[in-house]
Design a protein around this motif. Structure first.
Motif, PDB file in Angstrom:
ATOM      1  N   ILE A   1      34.722  55.910  51.055  1.00 35.53           N
ATOM      2  CA  ILE A   1      33.515  55.750  50.111  1.00 35.53           C
ATOM      3  C   ILE A   1      33.959  53.792  50.298  1.00 35.53           C
ATOM      4  O   ILE A   1      35.656  53.973  49.756  1.00 35.53           O
ATOM      5  N   TRP A   2      33.129  53.441  50.647  1.00 36.11           N
ATOM      6  CA  TRP A   2      33.887  51.503  50.559  1.00 36.11           C
ATOM      7  C   TRP A   2      33.181  51.169  49.352  1.00 36.11           C
ATOM      8  O   TRP A   2      32.760  51.534  48.635  1.00 36.11           O
ATOM      9  N   PHE A   3      34.080  50.242  48.625  1.00 36.45           N
ATOM     10  CA  PHE A   3      34.465  49.721  47.459  1.00 36.45           C
ATOM     11  C   PHE A   3      34.404  48.061  47.383  1.00 36.45           C
ATOM     12  O   PHE A   3      34.898  47.764  48.248  1.00 36.45           O
ATOM     13  N   ALA A   4      32.679  47.556  47.100  1.00 38.08           N
ATOM     14  CA  ALA A   4      32.842  45.991  46.884  1.00 38.08           C
ATOM     15  C   ALA A   4      34.237  45.071  46.278  1.00 38.08           C
ATOM     16  O   ALA A   4      33.934  44.179  45.975  1.00 38.08           O
ATOM     17  N   GLU A   5      33.897  45.871  45.197  1.00 41.94           N
ATOM     18  CA  GLU A   5      34.793  45.205  43.622  1.00 41.94           C
ATOM     19  C   GLU A   5      35.206  46.503  43.106  1.00 41.94           C
ATOM     20  O   GLU A   5      35.024  46.948  42.262  1.00 41.94           O
ATOM     21  N   LEU A   6      37.021  46.776  43.686  1.00 41.33           N
ATOM     22  CA  LEU A   6      37.249  48.231  42.900  1.00 41.33           C
ATOM     23  C   LEU A   6      38.352  47.020  41.703  1.00 41.33           C
ATOM     24  O   LEU A   6      38.576  45.865  42.517  1.00 41.33           O
ATOM     25  N   PRO A   7      38.608  47.329  40.797  1.00 42.01           N
ATOM     26  CA  PRO A   7      38.901  46.342  40.193  1.00 42.01           C
ATOM     27  C   PRO A   7      40.573  47.623  40.429  1.00 42.01           C
ATOM     28  O   PRO A   7      41.152  47.925  40.428  1.00 42.01           O
ATOM     29  N   ALA A   8      41.570  45.717  40.379  1.00 43.78           N
ATOM     30  CA  ALA A   8      42.846  46.352  40.473  1.00 43.78           C
ATOM     31  C   ALA A   8      43.351  44.959  40.450  1.00 43.78           C
ATOM     32  O   ALA A   8      42.666  43.539  40.386  1.00 43.78           O
ATOM     33  N   THR A   9      44.331  44.819  40.479  1.00 40.00           N
ATOM     34  CA  THR A   9      45.465  44.156  40.498  1.00 40.00           C
ATOM     35  C   THR A   9      46.616  43.316  41.842  1.00 40.00           C
ATOM     36  O   THR A   9      47.213  44.672  41.729  1.00 40.00           O
TER      37      THR A   9
END
Length: 248
Positions: free
Chosen positions: A78-86
């Protein structure tokens, strides 16, 4: 599901060209619908063309729904354009005062989301993500359904039928619930995916944020108010239409 056409290119002209191709495709579809209506000798060309475009849009939403279901069942990535990460910078830029004059200077930076592909997500997270996509498709399909109903009532000579008024009221509720639910559900799915695939904060260069970043948009509220107002207008028009028919 994305709710807009997004084009990436190192050349601005090429990116604008591709956007133009999408716009031209829509205009071509509209022109084709107008041409067919003229060939049939229609006296309601605008209504016929609008109805045809709305039907094509609704069909595309149906195909997208099938794609979402199939992807949720068969695809393991699954591709995520905006995966919450730091992102932990090797040397964190220190925020400070801008120097006087000179070239553009980076004062400080932070990362709160990344584009990422994740494989082997749990079934629960996949269901949440698929639900967000499905709710988004429902919202995208609502305008087409309303246009189809109103245009068909116009062609029947009863533009202010009770069916049209009820459709606007139902659409207001659907847009309010599905519009907020789509963004909220997708936000939950992204946070769950990030927590499952990335190390916790401090556990590496790219880590999860350690928090649920949830988004509840306000536009569905405004859209629902507008649709509700249109429903009230059409209901009043239905009353006037019945009174006029009674006088004839």
């Amino acid at each position: 599901m994305e709710d807009a056409v997004s084009i990436g290119s190192a050349n601005l002209g090429e990116a604008l060209l591709w956007i133009g191709v999408y716009v031209a495709g829509f205009l071509l579809l509209t022109a084709l619908a107008v041409w067919i209506a003229r060939r049939r000798g229609s006296r309601t060309i605008v209504i016929d063309a609008t109805l045809a475009v709305a039907q094509v849009w609704l069909a595309l939403m149906g195909l997208a729904l099938v794609f979402v279901v199939v992807r949720g069942v068969t695809s393991d990535e699954i591709w995520f354009a905006e995966l919450p990460a730091t992102l932990n910078w090797p040397t964190q830029p220190a925020c400070g005062e801008a120097p006087a004059g000179g070239a553009p200077t980076l004062l400080c930076a932070s990362v709160d989301s990344v584009g990422a592909t994740i494989a082997h997500l749990g079934i629960g997270t996949r269901i949440v993500l698929a639900l967000g996509d499905l709710l988004g498709l429902v919202v995208a399909a609502v305008p087409a359904v309303l246009v189809i109903i109103v245009c068909r009532q116009m062609l029947k000579g009863a533009p202010f039928a009770q069916l049209a008024a009820r459709a606007f009221f139902v659409a207001a509720i659907v847009v309010l619930v599905a519009g907020i639910g789509a963004e909220l559900t997708t936000s939950i799915g992204r946070s769950l995916a990030a927590s499952a695939a990335l190390p916790p904060p401090g556990g590496g260069e790219l880590t999860a944020t350690g928090t649920f970043r949830l988004t509840a948009p306000l536009w569905p509220v405004g859209a629902a108010l507008v649709l509700g107002a249109l429903g009230a207008i059409f209901r009043h028009g239905a009353v006037l239409q019945r009174e006029t028919e009674g006088l004839v």
